[in-house]
Write a protein that holds these residues in place. Structure first.
Motif, PDB file in Angstrom:
ATOM      1  N   LYS A 188       0.849  -1.194   0.000  1.00  0.00           N
ATOM      2  CA  LYS A 188       0.000   0.000   0.000  1.00  0.00           C
ATOM      3  C   LYS A 188       0.882   1.241   0.000  1.00  0.00           C
ATOM      4  N   ILE A 189       0.311   2.313  -0.483  1.00  0.00           N
ATOM      5  CA  ILE A 189       1.039   3.582  -0.506  1.00  0.00           C
ATOM      6  C   ILE A 189       0.461   4.462   0.585  1.00  0.00           C
ATOM      7  N   CYS A 190       1.319   4.977   1.457  1.00  0.00           N
ATOM      8  CA  CYS A 190       0.857   5.868   2.525  1.00  0.00           C
ATOM      9  C   CYS A 190       1.173   7.302   2.135  1.00  0.00           C
ATOM     10  N   VAL A 191       0.178   8.160   2.241  1.00  0.00           N
ATOM     11  CA  VAL A 191       0.365   9.561   1.880  1.00  0.00           C
ATOM     12  C   VAL A 191       0.088  10.425   3.100  1.00  0.00           C
ATOM     13  N   SER A 192       0.991  11.338   3.370  1.00  0.00           N
ATOM     14  CA  SER A 192       0.810  12.317   4.432  1.00  0.00           C
ATOM     15  C   SER A 192       0.130  13.513   3.804  1.00  0.00           C
ATOM     16  N   TYR A 193      -1.047  13.846   4.281  1.00  0.00           N
ATOM     17  CA  TYR A 193      -1.861  14.844   3.592  1.00  0.00           C
ATOM     18  C   TYR A 193      -2.036  16.072   4.473  1.00  0.00           C
ATOM     19  N   GLY A 194      -1.737  17.234   3.923  1.00  0.00           N
ATOM     20  CA  GLY A 194      -1.946  18.481   4.654  1.00  0.00           C
ATOM     21  C   GLY A 194      -0.785  18.840   5.551  1.00  0.00           C
ATOM     22  N   ALA A 195      -0.797  20.092   6.029  1.00  0.00           N
ATOM     23  CA  ALA A 195       0.309  20.586   6.852  1.00  0.00           C
ATOM     24  C   ALA A 195       0.444  19.777   8.139  1.00  0.00           C
ATOM     25  N   VAL A 210       3.675   5.828  10.846  1.00  0.00           N
ATOM     26  CA  VAL A 210       3.690   4.895   9.709  1.00  0.00           C
ATOM     27  C   VAL A 210       4.722   5.345   8.678  1.00  0.00           C
ATOM     28  N   PRO A 211       5.272   4.404   7.886  1.00  0.00           N
ATOM     29  CA  PRO A 211       6.215   4.811   6.834  1.00  0.00           C
ATOM     30  C   PRO A 211       5.465   5.549   5.729  1.00  0.00           C
ATOM     31  N   ILE A 212       5.885   6.778   5.420  1.00  0.00           N
ATOM     32  CA  ILE A 212       5.176   7.622   4.455  1.00  0.00           C
ATOM     33  C   ILE A 212       5.916   7.601   3.114  1.00  0.00           C
ATOM     34  N   ASP A 213       5.163   7.463   2.036  1.00  0.00           N
ATOM     35  CA  ASP A 213       5.771   7.445   0.701  1.00  0.00           C
ATOM     36  C   ASP A 213       5.685   8.785   0.010  1.00  0.00           C
ATOM     37  N   LEU A 214       4.630   9.549   0.330  1.00  0.00           N
ATOM     38  CA  LEU A 214       4.445  10.821  -0.370  1.00  0.00           C
ATOM     39  C   LEU A 214       3.906  11.862   0.604  1.00  0.00           C
ATOM     40  N   TYR A 215       4.411  13.078   0.456  1.00  0.00           N
ATOM     41  CA  TYR A 215       3.926  14.183   1.284  1.00  0.00           C
ATOM     42  C   TYR A 215       3.171  15.166   0.402  1.00  0.00           C
ATOM     43  N   ILE A 216       1.957  15.528   0.797  1.00  0.00           N
ATOM     44  CA  ILE A 216       1.211  16.568   0.079  1.00  0.00           C
ATOM     45  C   ILE A 216       0.983  17.730   1.052  1.00  0.00           C
ATOM     46  N   PRO A 217       1.837  18.758   1.047  1.00  0.00           N
ATOM     47  CA  PRO A 217       1.632  19.869   1.974  1.00  0.00           C
ATOM     48  C   PRO A 217       0.513  20.779   1.500  1.00  0.00           C
TER      49      PRO A 217
END
Lengths: 268, 182
Positions: free
Chosen positions: A110-117, A139-146
């Motif tokens: 699965k892909i984990c995304v960190s979303y928001g500030a 959790v291990p994060i693959d992508l950050y969307i600030p």
């Protein structure tokens, strides 16, 4: 991998969160998943204690106007169906376990995304007692969307980057002061007190952003034209814009200018 | 059914073209703060104003440097850094495409040299800030002679300045006392 992955530390800092790990085999599958997912990405969002701003934007991005389903991105109601997990919020202490349950509930890879500030670095809540300060702590994060919150466009861009449809644009920067580097003065031709008073007055009346734009335009006119013909050029500008608010503000600026030129210390 | 199709036809296509066409935002949209390190004087006003501590500064007295850091992951796009910046080194842009794979790409850093005090030799303020203060004083109409004295005065740390003033004051007092005794 234990679900209750707390590491006990004696002393003042009682606990540090331990990131849930990923097996090497799963990590290998993950790259394959990223290549294969392309047009069918099922997203499950996990609210780890956010303000709901992020949720509103996620739901905005699947509406007809932004239509994330063009790219096969679909929000699903269960982590068991998900390929992508969106972690929003600064991870409050009480939301840590539910978030981990959802994480373990989603099938690998699965892909984990960190979303928001808040998800990326804790946001404005980063140093509160009740939060872990970012989803990458648990959790291990693959992508950050600030973003606070990320706009639907930013959401679509972020998910498209995760799926390899678009390229990442932002890069880390590191500047080291060079020899002879110096800040340039703002409007060096205008006397300092004239510029400062006009800008101050404009910011007072129109806010820092519009105030700066108006005062810049006004001072530019002052620099390029003679004081006698200033009135005419200002009039042309006001007629072009045709805005009564601007007219009032510029009128005040002219008063300030004349008061400053007369040598009065008051800022009109 | 025909009625529905007519409604659909009248409504037209509402979906924006975003990834295939540039996104249109209102001019007031606040995106990523763009930083111009050449224009920055390392005054730290932005770091004080930042409510989310996305902007931080750290001084390294041993190396004599000040490091400015911006972590866009924590930024809430309030624009207060732009509001307080005296040199307009930070301006909020319309850039919203900020997704990254690596957290390190969310950081922006700039390192500036500190000015060492002429008397005690300790670093006390960024050199660029002192240079900018001098440039402003010159713009405000200070003469060449005055500037020479100010150049030295600006390069002395507050503690040394205070001590010098105190010493001046004490010597004046002593002079007064001795003249009184005569």
């Amino acid at each position: 991998m234990t679900m209750n992955s707390f590491k006990y530390i004696p002393g003042e800092s009682h606990y540090v969160p331990e990131q849930a790990g990923v097996d090497a085999a799963v990590a290998k599958f993950k790259t394959a998943l990223l290549h294969r997912l392309k047009r069918s990405a099922y997203v499950y969002r996990i609210d780890c204690g956010g303000c709901n701003g992020c949720e509103i934007e996620i739901f905005a991005s699947i509406t007809a106007i932004f239509d994330a389903e063009r790219f096969g991105i679909k929000v699903v109601p269960s982590p068991r169906h998900a390929d992508i997990l969106l972690f929003t919020g600064a991870v409050t202490r009480s939301m840590r376990m539910p978030a981990l349950r959802a994480f373990h509930g989603a099938p690998d890879p699965k892909i984990c995304v960190s979303y928001g500030a808040c998800g990326c670095g804790g946001g404005i809540f980063h140093d509160m007692y009740s939060v872990w300060g970012g989803s990458d702590k648990i959790v291990p994060i693959d992508l950050y969307i600030p973003g606070c919150p990320p706009t639907p466009q930013a959401t679509i861009y972020g998910l498209a980057v995760a799926l390899g449809l678009l390229e990442q644009k932002l890069k880390g920067k590191n500047h080291v002061e060079e020899e002879g580097e110096g800040a340039e003065l703002i409007h060096p031709q205008t006397p300092l007190d004239v510029r400062v008073r006009i800008e101050r007055q404009a910011r007072l009346l129109a806010g820092y952003k519009q105030g700066r734009e108006i005062s810049d335009r006004f001072v530019n006119l002052l620099e390029t034209h003679k004081l006698t013909s200033l009135k005419r050029h200002v009039q042309e500008w006001l007629e072009e814009e045709n805005d009564p608010r601007l007219k009032e503000i510029v009128g005040q600026l002219e008063k300030t200018l004349h008061a400053t030129l007369k040598g009065g210390s008051r800022s009109a | 059914m025909l009625k529905l199709l007519k409604i659909v036809k009248d409504a037209g296509e509402v979906t924006i073209k975003y990834p295939f066409a540039p996104a249109n935002f209102t001019p007031a949209f606040r995106g990523k703060p763009e930083y111009n390190p050449a224009q920055c004087i390392a005054c730290s006003a932005c770091a004080v104003a930042c409510p989310a501590n996305a902007l931080t500064v750290e001084t390294d007295l041993e190396k004599g440097t000040l490091t400015w850091q911006f972590f866009v992951g924590r930024c809430i796009y309030c624009g207060r850094c732009e509001e307080v910046c005296p040199t307009r080194a930070i301006v909020l842009s319309q850039n919203f495409e900020l997704a990254v794979f690596n957290k390190e790409d969310l950081y922006e850093r700039a390192t500036f040299k500190l000015c060492h005090c002429l008397e005690c030799g300790r670093p006390f303020a960024p050199q660029k800030q002192i240079d900018y203060a001098l440039a402003l004083t010159a713009q405000a109409g200070a003469g060449a002679d005055e500037m020479e004295t100010l150049k030295i005065q600006f390069a002395i740390c507050p503690e040394c300045k205070r001590r010098n003033h105190l010493n001046d004051h004490l010597s004046t007092l002593c002079d007064l006392q001795t003249s009184g005794e005569k």
